[in-house]
Design an enzyme around this catalytic site. Structure first.
Site, PDB file in Angstrom:
ATOM      1  CD  GLU A  63       5.980  96.202  -8.787  1.00  0.00           C
ATOM      2  OE1 GLU A  63       5.082  96.601  -9.543  1.00  0.00           O
ATOM      3  OE2 GLU A  63       5.870  96.195  -7.538  1.00  0.00           O
ATOM      4  CB  CYS A 118       2.755 102.229  -8.161  1.00  0.00           C
ATOM      5  SG  CYS A 118       4.343 102.136  -7.314  1.00  0.00           S
ATOM      6  CB  CYS A 171       7.057  99.807  -8.648  1.00  0.00           C
ATOM      7  SG  CYS A 171       6.836  99.433  -6.898  1.00  0.00           S
ATOM      8  CB  SER A 200     -24.732  77.622  17.671  1.00  0.00           C
ATOM      9  OG  SER A 200     -23.947  78.460  18.498  1.00  0.00           O
ATOM     10  NE  ARG A 237     -12.861  83.701  12.278  1.00  0.00           N
ATOM     11  CZ  ARG A 237     -13.112  83.459  13.551  1.00  0.00           C
ATOM     12  NH1 ARG A 237     -12.108  83.444  14.428  1.00  0.00           N
ATOM     13  NH2 ARG A 237     -14.344  83.217  13.963  1.00  0.00           N
ATOM     14  CD  GLU A 289     -16.197  83.893  10.976  1.00  0.00           C
ATOM     15  OE1 GLU A 289     -16.671  83.010  11.724  1.00  0.00           O
ATOM     16  OE2 GLU A 289     -14.985  84.184  10.943  1.00  0.00           O
ATOM     17  CG  LEU A 291     -24.227  91.337   8.757  1.00  0.00           C
ATOM     18  CD1 LEU A 291     -24.588  92.768   8.391  1.00  0.00           C
ATOM     19  CD2 LEU A 291     -22.950  91.302   9.602  1.00  0.00           C
TER      20      LEU A 291
END
Length: 358
Positions: free
Chosen positions: A46, A69, A78, A162, A178, A288, A293
């Site tokens: 803003e 805000c 703002c 890989s 990313r 990734e 994981l």
């Protein structure tokens, strides 16, 4: 409002812990000011748009993708800036869930006699800042899991080779993804095996996402790319409370930020890992892998979106699967995601999936 949302998306990945907001000011059918949240979260959208509009903001319509805000932080509210500029009407896509705002910005504007309309393109606004809303409402960042695999779902041969399953265009697309996230996350096994840098390269951008590694014991290469670059590109290591204290001090000396996380069943608890990363201010995480994981996050129902790159190569059953064991006995218990989009990326296929609700 569509333009405001588009402008806001320019900040994705570099405004955390603040949301990436866009603002457009229109007077007499002409755009007189545009702005979006700048790197680090300030200046806000803003104030950027008001600065551009100048005196033309008086009596104008303002389109902003999140409620202005209402609290004093490092900058004044703002909502107060809009009031001081004398705008005539404010269109707000989505209200702010942050307890410091949560309707107060809208109330301030209305008390000053400014007309406020809410809910214009609200679903798109909440999707654009899903990470911010997740951090505020669920106390964790959103997680996008990237899987790049062979046609039969393998990420490496039986011998561990890989590079490269997918082509250069797919890898370039990953770098762009990313850049739109606050952090790139991998497990300790991937960090040890691949020695990745996890940086954005060859796109001509100035900022780098945080690198986050989940490693209970902190047994990571001390001479690897992550260690060598820890003072230059932010590196967070999520470790167990039983990690070696000497290793912890060594990594801190190298420049890494260490976050102690709770363990569960011999592994770090993924819920606590994400909660701690959210406390650190992160809103959007691009994971990734590796396969362990990925399985941990999926099993804990913490994956909000999956982007999969599929290559036209067959590796076979001896290859490493893209997702580790989930312990499923019944197909009905398998996690399910809904298809959002599919497109070709040169010789590979990119498909995007989101968590299936209900």
């Amino acid at each position: 409002m569509a333009l405001a949302l588009s402008l806001g998306r320019r900040g994705l990945g570099n405004t955390w812990p603040n949301p990436a907001i866009g603002c457009v000011i229109v007077r007499d059918g002409r755009i007189v000011g545009r702005g979006w949240t700048r790197p680090g979260g300030r200046p806000h959208a803003e104030t950027e748009a008001l600065s551009q509009a100048g005196d033309a903001a008086r009596g104008a319509d303002v389109y902003v993708s999140l409620e202005p805000c209402a609290h004093h932080g490092r900058t004044p509210p703002c909502a107060a800036a809009l009031i001081a500029a004398g705008v005539g009407r404010v269109w707000v896509a989505a209200t702010d869930s942050d307890a410091r705002v949560a309707g107060r910005g809208i109330a301030m504007l209305r008390e000053a006699g400014i007309t406020v309309e809410t809910g214009l393109m609200e679903a798109a606004a909440r999707e654009a800042n899903a990470g911010f809303f997740a951090r505020v409402e669920r106390e964790r960042p959103t997680v996008t899991l990237k899987l790049a695999s062979s046609f039969d779902g393998r990420i490496a041969t039986g011998s561990g080779q890989s590079k490269w399953i997918t082509g250069p265009a797919a890898r370039r697309a990953v770098h762009a993804m990313r850049a739109r996230h606050d952090a790139v996350m991998v497990g300790g096994g991937t960090a040890r095996k691949d020695d990745p840098s996890l940086t954005v390269r060859d796109l001509g951008i100035a900022h780098q996402p945080v690198r986050a590694v989940v490693s209970r014991r902190l047994d990571l290469p001390l001479l690897g790319q992550l260690a060598r670059s820890a003072k230059d590109v932010p590196l967070i290591l999520c470790h167990g409370r039983d990690a070696d204290a000497t290793l912890a001090r060594t990594w801190e000396d190298l420049g890494a930020t260490l976050i102690s996380c709770a363990a569960r069943g011999g592994q770090l608890d993924p819920h606590d890992v994400l909660h701690r990363l959210g406390e650190h201010g992160l809103t959007r995480i691009f994971c990734e892998g590796g396969s362990a994981l990925a399985a941990s996050l999926i099993e804990a129902d913490l994956v909000d979106e999956i982007v999969g790159f599929g290559a036209g190569v067959i590796i076979g059953a001896e290859g490493l699967p893209s997702v580790g064991a989930l312990g499923l006995g019944n197909l009905a218990d398998a996690p399910r995601y809904r298809l959002i989009s599919t497109r070709a990326v040169e010789g590979d296929v990119l498909h995007t999936w989101r968590r299936a609700e209900g």
